[in-house]
Design a protein around this motif. Structure first.
Motif, mmCIF file in Angstrom:
data_model
loop_
_atom_site.group_PDB
_atom_site.id
_atom_site.type_symbol
_atom_site.label_atom_id
_atom_site.label_comp_id
_atom_site.label_asym_id
_atom_site.label_seq_id
_atom_site.Cartn_x
_atom_site.Cartn_y
_atom_site.Cartn_z
ATOM 1 N N VAL A 103 0.840 -1.207 0.000
ATOM 2 C CA VAL A 103 0.000 0.000 0.000
ATOM 3 C C VAL A 103 0.872 1.253 0.000
ATOM 4 N N LEU A 104 1.861 1.296 0.897
ATOM 5 C CA LEU A 104 2.710 2.476 0.991
ATOM 6 C C LEU A 104 3.510 2.700 -0.287
ATOM 7 N N SER A 105 3.977 1.627 -0.889
ATOM 8 C CA SER A 105 4.721 1.763 -2.143
ATOM 9 C C SER A 105 3.833 2.334 -3.240
ATOM 10 N N HIS A 106 2.588 1.879 -3.277
ATOM 11 C CA HIS A 106 1.640 2.409 -4.264
ATOM 12 C C HIS A 106 1.395 3.895 -4.032
ATOM 13 N N VAL A 107 1.236 4.281 -2.771
ATOM 14 C CA VAL A 107 1.023 5.691 -2.440
ATOM 15 C C VAL A 107 2.194 6.538 -2.923
ATOM 16 N N LEU A 108 3.415 6.089 -2.662
ATOM 17 C CA LEU A 108 4.589 6.875 -3.015
ATOM 18 C C LEU A 108 4.859 6.888 -4.514
ATOM 19 N N ARG A 109 4.277 5.948 -5.250
ATOM 20 C CA ARG A 109 4.414 5.973 -6.716
ATOM 21 C C ARG A 109 3.457 6.973 -7.356
ATOM 22 N N LEU A 176 11.305 2.859 2.005
ATOM 23 C CA LEU A 176 10.490 3.113 0.813
ATOM 24 C C LEU A 176 10.587 4.575 0.390
ATOM 25 N N TYR A 177 10.490 5.474 1.367
ATOM 26 C CA TYR A 177 10.562 6.905 1.050
ATOM 27 C C TYR A 177 11.919 7.247 0.435
ATOM 28 N N TRP A 178 12.972 6.690 1.011
ATOM 29 C CA TRP A 178 14.313 6.968 0.482
ATOM 30 C C TRP A 178 14.431 6.487 -0.962
ATOM 31 N N ARG A 179 13.972 5.261 -1.224
ATOM 32 C CA ARG A 179 14.126 4.683 -2.557
ATOM 33 C C ARG A 179 13.223 5.362 -3.578
ATOM 34 N N GLN A 180 11.970 5.591 -3.225
ATOM 35 C CA GLN A 180 10.998 6.028 -4.229
ATOM 36 C C GLN A 180 10.885 7.541 -4.366
ATOM 37 N N VAL A 181 11.101 8.286 -3.290
ATOM 38 C CA VAL A 181 10.920 9.738 -3.356
ATOM 39 C C VAL A 181 12.248 10.471 -3.449
ATOM 40 N N VAL A 182 13.250 10.031 -2.677
ATOM 41 C CA VAL A 182 14.539 10.731 -2.683
ATOM 42 C C VAL A 182 15.418 10.264 -3.840
ATOM 43 N N VAL A 183 15.715 8.964 -3.877
ATOM 44 C CA VAL A 183 16.575 8.421 -4.929
ATOM 45 C C VAL A 183 15.808 8.197 -6.224
ATOM 46 N N ARG A 184 14.476 8.002 -6.105
ATOM 47 C CA ARG A 184 13.597 7.744 -7.254
ATOM 48 C C ARG A 184 14.024 6.466 -7.998
ATOM 49 N N ASP A 185 14.249 5.429 -7.213
ATOM 50 C CA ASP A 185 14.617 4.133 -7.758
ATOM 51 C C ASP A 185 13.378 3.244 -7.778
ATOM 52 N N ALA A 186 13.293 2.380 -8.766
ATOM 53 C CA ALA A 186 12.126 1.502 -8.888
ATOM 54 C C ALA A 186 12.152 0.445 -7.787
ATOM 55 N N GLY A 190 10.242 -8.294 -5.246
ATOM 56 C CA GLY A 190 11.239 -8.934 -4.397
ATOM 57 C C GLY A 190 11.820 -8.000 -3.356
ATOM 58 N N ASP A 191 11.918 -6.713 -3.705
ATOM 59 C CA ASP A 191 12.408 -5.727 -2.744
ATOM 60 C C ASP A 191 11.444 -5.602 -1.570
#
Length: 206
Positions: A103-109, A176-186, A190-191
């Protein structure tokens, strides 16, 4: 007393003259303009005038829907907040944490998240009113889900009673925030699996 069938019927009630009718296409145009304005100038420099100009409407059209730019932006955030979602109930701590991460990953996308949240967090550090509003829009629904997950795990004997739901949320949302919002990595499925195992391990070792 009987009613005379020949008597004229009462006139149908009509909406008062000048009653506001908020056109949905105008509302959507304003919301789209907010994203464009945020991308162009940021929250601090964003203005109702600039939003109205981008949307091709008058300022009155904006103020009829939202009383300030903060309320407008928080309305956008509310479009993808998790407050109305049910607490995961998979029957296991790992399953519940994995569902929360999904859910959180979907929100941050969501494009609104990447355009709005980082700028709002900067402003929240300077303005207590913005900080309170952002906390309510972003944190309360997520914390409610974390509380439900921890409560279920405690009842099943998977976690001790003193486990802090806030810590559970920190362990989940931080990476999740670091990867998706700051670094913007997919983020791959598996992650999320690996992160769920890490969160569970972290909670059990506390």
């Amino acid at each position: 007393m009987t009613t005379d069938p020949a008597a004229p019927s009462a006139p149908a009630r009509r909406a008062p003259a000048g009653a506001a009718v908020l056109r949905e296409d105008v509302t959507e145009a304003i919301r789209a303009a907010v994203l464009e304005e945020l991308a162009a100038v940021g929250f601090a420099r964003m203005s109702i005038e600039g939003i109205a100009r981008r949307a091709g409407v008058g300022k009155t059209a904006v103020y009829r829907r939202w009383k300030s730019k903060l309320h407008l932006v928080l309305d956008l955030i509310g479009a993808f907040a998790v407050d109305g979602l049910p607490v995961p109930a998979t029957g296991s701590l790992y399953g519940d944490v994995r569902a929360l991460l999904e859910v959180l990953s979907h929100v941050l996308r969501h494009p609104v998240a990447s355009a709005v949240i980082p700028d709002l967090l900067v402003e929240a550090a300077r303005n207590p009113e913005i900080a309170d509003a952002v906390r309510g829009a972003l944190l309360e629904g997520q914390l409610r889900m974390a509380q439900g997950i921890v409560s279920g795990a405690v009842e099943r004997g998977e976690l001790p009673a003193e486990t802090d739901p806030g810590r559970a949320l920190d362990l989940a949302i931080g990476p999740l925030y670091w990867r998706q919002v700051v670094v913007r990595d997919a983020i791959r499925p598996g992650d999320l699996d690996a992160l769920a195992h890490s969160v569970v391990a972290g909670l059990r070792s506390a």
